[in-house]
Design an enzyme around this catalytic site. Structure first.
Site, PDB file in Angstrom:
ATOM      1  NE  ARG A   4      -3.908   0.294   2.350  1.00  0.00           N
ATOM      2  CZ  ARG A   4      -4.545   0.872   3.272  1.00  0.00           C
ATOM      3  NH1 ARG A   4      -4.433   0.078   4.509  1.00  0.00           N
ATOM      4  NH2 ARG A   4      -5.217   1.897   3.150  1.00  0.00           N
ATOM      5  CB  CYS A  41      -2.578   3.750   9.729  1.00  0.00           C
ATOM      6  SG  CYS A  41      -3.901   4.402  10.600  1.00  0.00           S
TER       7      CYS A  41
END
Length: 275
Positions: free
Chosen positions: A174, A233
């Site tokens: 990611r 995050c």
């Protein structure tokens, strides 16, 4: 002040001798199937976040206001003197670490995350239940502002251009922009470094020993003061897993960017890909 992590056997002994509030911060379906006996459930989307209609407005899981969260704590029977132990079914990364951070940010002292979660506790002999646990409500928990350090999108934008460090705890794929299962745009904040939250755990899903975590994060931080470190995050949840590990390591807590990648990418900010 208690350590931020509690071991399953220690929880069993603690329950025998003390009045402990156990919180299940995992998936509500999993809770309905099996949870630690006596545990009350808390929901990420309805109890621990003020979910917006657009993630660009503070990310996918912005913090609720103190009054709303205080009402949730009261509903769960949590009082200022309560000893609280929280767990989830993803080694603390689903929501348990976020609840730990929020309760500490409310000024609460005695809160711990269960190492290994429900699986480890069951193996240690903690009884399980599939019954919905009803708590004896307490008065709303009163606090007026979040008391742990935070960063906001303007702070992050400035940090990318100076000596501050931005830590992204998402999975490496990611971070590199190779995949993005949750947000509209793949990639990462320019200047961020990737320290996946899973690296806080050993092969069995338990947190690494504090000394190992301290060595790991001191190498990452170098000589940067933690007040100049921002952790994020996707939506301000798993970032708390890193903050929990840093606290367990005995290091001062960095700043949490709650909006995280979901807000940054939703605002159309500059995106980086690759390492």
């Amino acid at each position: 002040m208690v350590k931020p992590i509690i071991q399953p056997l220690d929880l069993i002994e603690l329950v025998k001798a003390n009045d402990v509030v156990i919180i299940d911060a995992g998936n509500v379906v999993s809770y309905g199937m099996q949870h630690l006996k006596g545990a009350k459930h808390i929901d990420l989307n309805t109890d621990m976040a003020n979910v917006p209609d657009n993630a660009a407005k503070g990310g996918r899981h912005p913090l609720p206001d103190p009054v709303s969260f205080g009402a949730v704590l009261g509903r769960l029977g949590i009082k200022p003197h309560s000893h609280v132990v929280v767990y989830d079914d993803k080694n603390g990364a689903l929501s348990a670490a976020r609840f730990w951070w929020m309760l500490k940010a409310a000024g609460h002292k005695n809160v711990q995350v269960l190492n290994g979660g429900v699986t480890a506790a069951a193996k240690a002999g903690f009884p399980l239940s599939d019954l919905v646990e009803l708590s004896e409500p307490a008065a709303p928990y009163v606090f007026t502002q979040w008391q742990l350090p935070q960063a906001y999108i303007d702070d992050v934008e400035k940090a990318a251009d100076n000596s501050m460090k931005i830590i992204d705890v998402r999975a490496a794929a990611r971070f590199r922009g190779e995949t993005e299962p949750l947000d509209a745009i793949a990639g990462h904040i320019p200047g961020a470094i990737n320290v996946p939250y899973e690296t806080n755990l050993d092969a069995d899903g338990f947190f690494l020993e504090p000394e190992i975590l301290a060595q790991k994060y001191l190498e990452v931080l170098g000589d940067t003061n933690t007040k100049d470190v921002i952790v994020h995050c996707g939506s301000g949840v798993t970032a708390c897993h890193a903050l929990l590990a840093i606290d367990y390591a005995g290091l001062p807590l960095p700043r949490l960017y709650v909006g995280s990648w979901s807000e940054w990418s939703g605002r159309g900010k500059t995106v980086a890909v690759g390492e």
